[in-house]
Design a protein around this motif. Structure first.
Motif, mmCIF file in Angstrom:
data_model
loop_
_atom_site.group_PDB
_atom_site.id
_atom_site.type_symbol
_atom_site.label_atom_id
_atom_site.label_comp_id
_atom_site.label_asym_id
_atom_site.label_seq_id
_atom_site.Cartn_x
_atom_site.Cartn_y
_atom_site.Cartn_z
ATOM 1 N N VAL A 1 18.665 13.618 70.942
ATOM 2 C CA VAL A 1 19.403 14.771 70.430
ATOM 3 C C VAL A 1 20.270 15.319 71.558
ATOM 4 C CG1 VAL A 1 19.244 17.092 69.446
ATOM 5 C CG2 VAL A 1 17.615 15.320 68.754
ATOM 6 N N VAL A 2 21.554 15.517 71.252
ATOM 7 C CA VAL A 2 22.526 15.977 72.252
ATOM 8 C C VAL A 2 23.138 17.279 71.779
ATOM 9 C CG1 VAL A 2 24.666 15.411 73.463
ATOM 10 C CG2 VAL A 2 23.046 13.587 72.904
ATOM 11 N N THR A 3 23.286 18.238 72.692
ATOM 12 C CA THR A 3 23.981 19.490 72.387
ATOM 13 C C THR A 3 24.905 19.821 73.552
ATOM 14 O OG1 THR A 3 23.685 21.775 71.583
ATOM 15 C CG2 THR A 3 22.245 21.071 73.380
ATOM 16 N N PRO A 4 26.081 20.423 73.273
ATOM 17 C CA PRO A 4 27.013 20.734 74.361
ATOM 18 C C PRO A 4 26.386 21.610 75.444
ATOM 19 C CG PRO A 4 28.125 20.905 72.256
ATOM 20 C CD PRO A 4 26.672 20.699 71.951
ATOM 21 N N LEU A 5 26.691 21.271 76.663
ATOM 22 C CA LEU A 5 26.222 22.008 77.838
ATOM 23 C C LEU A 5 26.861 23.393 77.862
ATOM 24 C CD1 LEU A 5 24.690 21.661 80.646
ATOM 25 C CD2 LEU A 5 26.944 21.049 81.568
ATOM 26 N N LEU A 6 26.064 24.416 78.164
ATOM 27 C CA LEU A 6 26.616 25.763 78.320
ATOM 28 C C LEU A 6 27.580 25.744 79.506
ATOM 29 C CD1 LEU A 6 23.349 27.863 77.850
ATOM 30 C CD2 LEU A 6 25.150 27.427 76.165
ATOM 31 N N ASN A 7 28.808 26.166 79.241
ATOM 32 C CA ASN A 7 29.860 25.986 80.247
ATOM 33 C C ASN A 7 30.667 27.252 80.528
ATOM 34 O OD1 ASN A 7 31.214 26.299 77.875
ATOM 35 N ND2 ASN A 7 32.314 24.349 77.944
ATOM 36 N N GLY A 8 30.220 28.392 80.013
ATOM 37 C CA GLY A 8 30.968 29.631 80.200
ATOM 38 C C GLY A 8 31.808 30.011 79.001
ATOM 39 N N SER A 9 32.042 29.061 78.091
ATOM 40 C CA SER A 9 32.798 29.384 76.883
ATOM 41 C C SER A 9 31.953 29.246 75.624
ATOM 42 C CB SER A 9 34.043 28.498 76.766
ATOM 43 O OG SER A 9 33.685 27.142 76.612
ATOM 44 N N ILE A 10 30.711 28.798 75.765
ATOM 45 C CA ILE A 10 29.809 28.604 74.630
ATOM 46 C C ILE A 10 28.761 29.712 74.629
ATOM 47 C CG2 ILE A 10 28.030 27.096 73.654
ATOM 48 C CD1 ILE A 10 29.623 24.716 74.779
ATOM 49 N N LEU A 11 28.513 30.298 73.452
ATOM 50 C CA LEU A 11 27.510 31.347 73.349
ATOM 51 C C LEU A 11 26.113 30.745 73.486
ATOM 52 C CD1 LEU A 11 27.209 34.435 72.732
ATOM 53 C CD2 LEU A 11 26.740 33.756 70.378
ATOM 54 N N GLU A 12 25.293 31.393 74.283
ATOM 55 C CA GLU A 12 23.930 30.919 74.534
ATOM 56 C C GLU A 12 23.021 31.425 73.420
ATOM 57 O OE1 GLU A 12 20.579 31.088 78.116
ATOM 58 O OE2 GLU A 12 22.624 31.774 78.483
ATOM 59 N N GLY A 13 22.840 30.616 72.382
ATOM 60 C CA GLY A 13 22.102 31.036 71.204
ATOM 61 C C GLY A 13 20.599 31.060 71.414
ATOM 62 N N ILE A 14 19.942 32.063 70.821
ATOM 63 C CA ILE A 14 18.483 32.141 70.890
ATOM 64 C C ILE A 14 17.862 31.057 70.023
ATOM 65 C CG2 ILE A 14 16.483 33.564 70.256
ATOM 66 C CD1 ILE A 14 19.507 35.359 71.467
ATOM 67 N N THR A 15 18.470 30.771 68.864
ATOM 68 C CA THR A 15 17.980 29.669 68.027
ATOM 69 C C THR A 15 18.184 28.344 68.747
ATOM 70 O OG1 THR A 15 18.645 30.969 66.094
ATOM 71 C CG2 THR A 15 18.037 28.676 65.711
ATOM 72 N N ARG A 16 19.322 28.191 69.415
ATOM 73 C CA ARG A 16 19.601 26.979 70.210
ATOM 74 C C ARG A 16 18.498 26.753 71.234
ATOM 75 N NH1 ARG A 16 21.599 25.919 75.288
ATOM 76 N NH2 ARG A 16 23.012 24.129 75.532
ATOM 77 N N LEU A 17 18.164 27.799 71.980
ATOM 78 C CA LEU A 17 17.125 27.707 72.997
ATOM 79 C C LEU A 17 15.789 27.323 72.376
ATOM 80 C CD1 LEU A 17 16.022 28.264 75.892
ATOM 81 C CD2 LEU A 17 15.719 30.658 75.175
ATOM 82 N N SER A 18 15.466 27.942 71.243
ATOM 83 C CA SER A 18 14.185 27.682 70.583
ATOM 84 C C SER A 18 14.101 26.241 70.105
ATOM 85 C CB SER A 18 14.003 28.645 69.408
ATOM 86 O OG SER A 18 14.128 29.988 69.841
ATOM 87 N N ILE A 19 15.197 25.721 69.606
ATOM 88 C CA ILE A 19 15.201 24.333 69.118
ATOM 89 C C ILE A 19 15.052 23.348 70.276
ATOM 90 C CG2 ILE A 19 16.850 22.594 68.254
ATOM 91 C CD1 ILE A 19 17.366 24.512 65.933
ATOM 92 N N ILE A 20 15.720 23.609 71.386
ATOM 93 C CA ILE A 20 15.557 22.751 72.563
ATOM 94 C C ILE A 20 14.093 22.754 73.012
ATOM 95 C CG2 ILE A 20 16.117 22.547 75.021
ATOM 96 C CD1 ILE A 20 18.967 23.515 74.279
ATOM 97 N N GLU A 21 13.475 23.933 73.008
ATOM 98 C CA GLU A 21 12.075 24.038 73.432
ATOM 99 C C GLU A 21 11.141 23.341 72.438
ATOM 100 O OE1 GLU A 21 11.603 28.248 74.030
ATOM 101 O OE2 GLU A 21 12.608 28.204 75.976
ATOM 102 N N LEU A 22 11.427 23.453 71.143
ATOM 103 C CA LEU A 22 10.621 22.743 70.143
ATOM 104 C C LEU A 22 10.733 21.231 70.314
ATOM 105 C CD1 LEU A 22 11.175 24.609 66.722
ATOM 106 C CD2 LEU A 22 9.027 24.387 67.992
ATOM 107 N N LEU A 23 11.962 20.736 70.470
ATOM 108 C CA LEU A 23 12.168 19.293 70.615
ATOM 109 C C LEU A 23 11.434 18.753 71.838
ATOM 110 C CD1 LEU A 23 15.962 19.058 69.704
ATOM 111 C CD2 LEU A 23 14.032 18.282 68.305
ATOM 112 N N LYS A 24 11.479 19.484 72.940
ATOM 113 C CA LYS A 24 10.765 19.058 74.144
ATOM 114 C C LYS A 24 9.261 19.024 73.892
ATOM 115 C CE LYS A 24 14.219 20.454 77.563
ATOM 116 N NZ LYS A 24 14.570 21.415 78.658
ATOM 117 N N ASP A 25 8.771 20.031 73.142
ATOM 118 C CA ASP A 25 7.353 20.092 72.839
ATOM 119 C C ASP A 25 6.931 18.936 71.933
ATOM 120 O OD1 ASP A 25 4.854 21.391 73.123
ATOM 121 O OD2 ASP A 25 5.062 22.309 71.154
#
Length: 359
Positions: free
Chosen positions: A248-272
């Motif tokens: 699973v690939v998602t764009p790297l936070l680069n200063g122009s992308i909003l850091e979503g709380i759902t985004r963070l949660s999904i990354i953490e779920l996938l790792k788990d």
């Protein structure tokens, strides 16, 4: 708590007639009360209060109207089957609000204190949290610059509000894939700009591209970077994920992308779940080629409103990419069901993400 942080409550004695839950639209109905707090350079943030929901009175020269100095957030309160009320990672929203404020030269909030004010507002408005499965109480904190001054400089006074709106299920008929148009003319944000902040202008600047996409029969636009028009950033007002083969690939936070709380949660779920997940730059050309090779298995957006929004079709350069035969993918469905189950208390929260509003 010192006097300037003491919370005053003014009860609304003229309660509203509520709309039936099955008639709720997004952001149309509002509760009986709201939270307000003032800022001045002399006093800092002060005079927190819960008041009847009412119009805001501002001077016509208030700087919010002229220079758009404002930030906002969006989160939800959920009612569980056993009648508890839960918030989902609210501390992350106030952390992000402070990052947005810093970018817009707005004074920072005490995140922990503001969360206690929100909790008290929810205790007062607990009956407004919908009881229907899939429904919730949307929470909109925002800050506006209020100083009457046309000078081109940050305001010296601000107001912070929290308003509440009962909302229906994002998916009336269940989770379903949407059609997305890749936008190449207009730009959502650029690195160094305000794309990483939740500020009003980011959204109104996107209307024209969204309207063009809607006119062509698409639900959302896929935004590319503002410099090369090559790298994928967001889909509509959501973060975006691609399942390419087993990864699973998602764009790297680069200063122009909003850091979503759902985004963070999904990354953490996938790792788990031991699903390989990578944050990196990903080009639309790479996705196009991977689709030709038949290895783009799923595409989905993530955000507070929809949680997970599967993509069934992408159109780029008049080329249509049908994703997973236009059906919701297994991983998208599992992520959606897991997150919503945690948010609503149907599933145990092993991550400590939920906050219960207690009496």
């Amino acid at each position: 708590m010192n006097e300037q942080h003491h919370l005053n409550v003014i009860e609304n004695t003229n309660r509203k007639q509520r709309v039936a839950e099955d008639q709720l639209a997004f952001g149309k109905e509002f509760t009986d009360h709201m939270f307000v707090m003032d800022y001045s350079t002399e006093k800092g943030w002060h005079h927190p209060r819960i008041t009847p929901y009412e119009p805001i009175t501002l001077d016509p020269a208030a700087m919010i109207f002229h220079y758009g100095q404002t930030v906002f957030e969006g989160l939800k309160a959920y009612r569980t089957e056993d009648d508890r009320i839960l918030l989902f990672r609210p501390e992350k929203n106030f952390q992000r609000m402070n990052r947005s404020s810093e970018r817009l030269s707005i004074p920072l909030l005490d995140e922990k204190l503001v969360l206690t004010y929100l909790e008290e507002l929810l205790r007062i408005e607990k009956e407004w949290v919908p009881k229907t499965a899939g429904y919730s109480l949307y929470i909109r904190p925002f800050i506006i610059a209020t100083e009457p001054n046309l000078s081109l400089a940050p305001s010296n006074t601000y107001q912070f509000y929290i308003i509440l709106s009962p909302v229906g299920s994002y998916y009336r008929e269940g989770i379903h894939p949407v059609k997305i148009f890749v936008e190449e003319e207009f730009t959502r944000a650029v690195r160094g700009g305000t794309g990483m902040a939740k500020t009003a202008g980011n959204y109104s600047a996107a209307y024209i591209a969204q309207q063009r996409a809607t006119d062509k029969g698409y639900s959302q636009v896929l935004w590319l970077d503002g410099v090369e028009k090559k790298y994928i950033e967001e889909v509509g007002s959501m973060n975006v994920f691609f399942k390419i083969g087993e990864e699973v690939v998602t764009p790297l936070l680069n200063g122009s992308i909003l850091e979503g709380i759902t985004r963070l949660s999904i990354i953490e779920l996938l790792k788990d779940w031991n699903v390989p997940v990578v944050e990196r730059r990903v080009s639309i050309e790479e996705i196009f080629q991977a689709h030709k090779e038949g290895i783009v298995e799923e595409v989905f957006g993530t955000g507070t409103a929809a949680v997970v929004s599967p993509v069934g079709e992408l159109t780029w350069n008049d080329e249509q990419m049908i994703i997973n035969n236009g059906h919701t993918g297994k991983l998208s469905k599992k992520l959606y069901e897991t997150l919503t189950a945690i948010q609503t208390g149907k599933q145990q929260d092993p991550y400590g993400w939920t906050v219960e509003i207690k009496e």
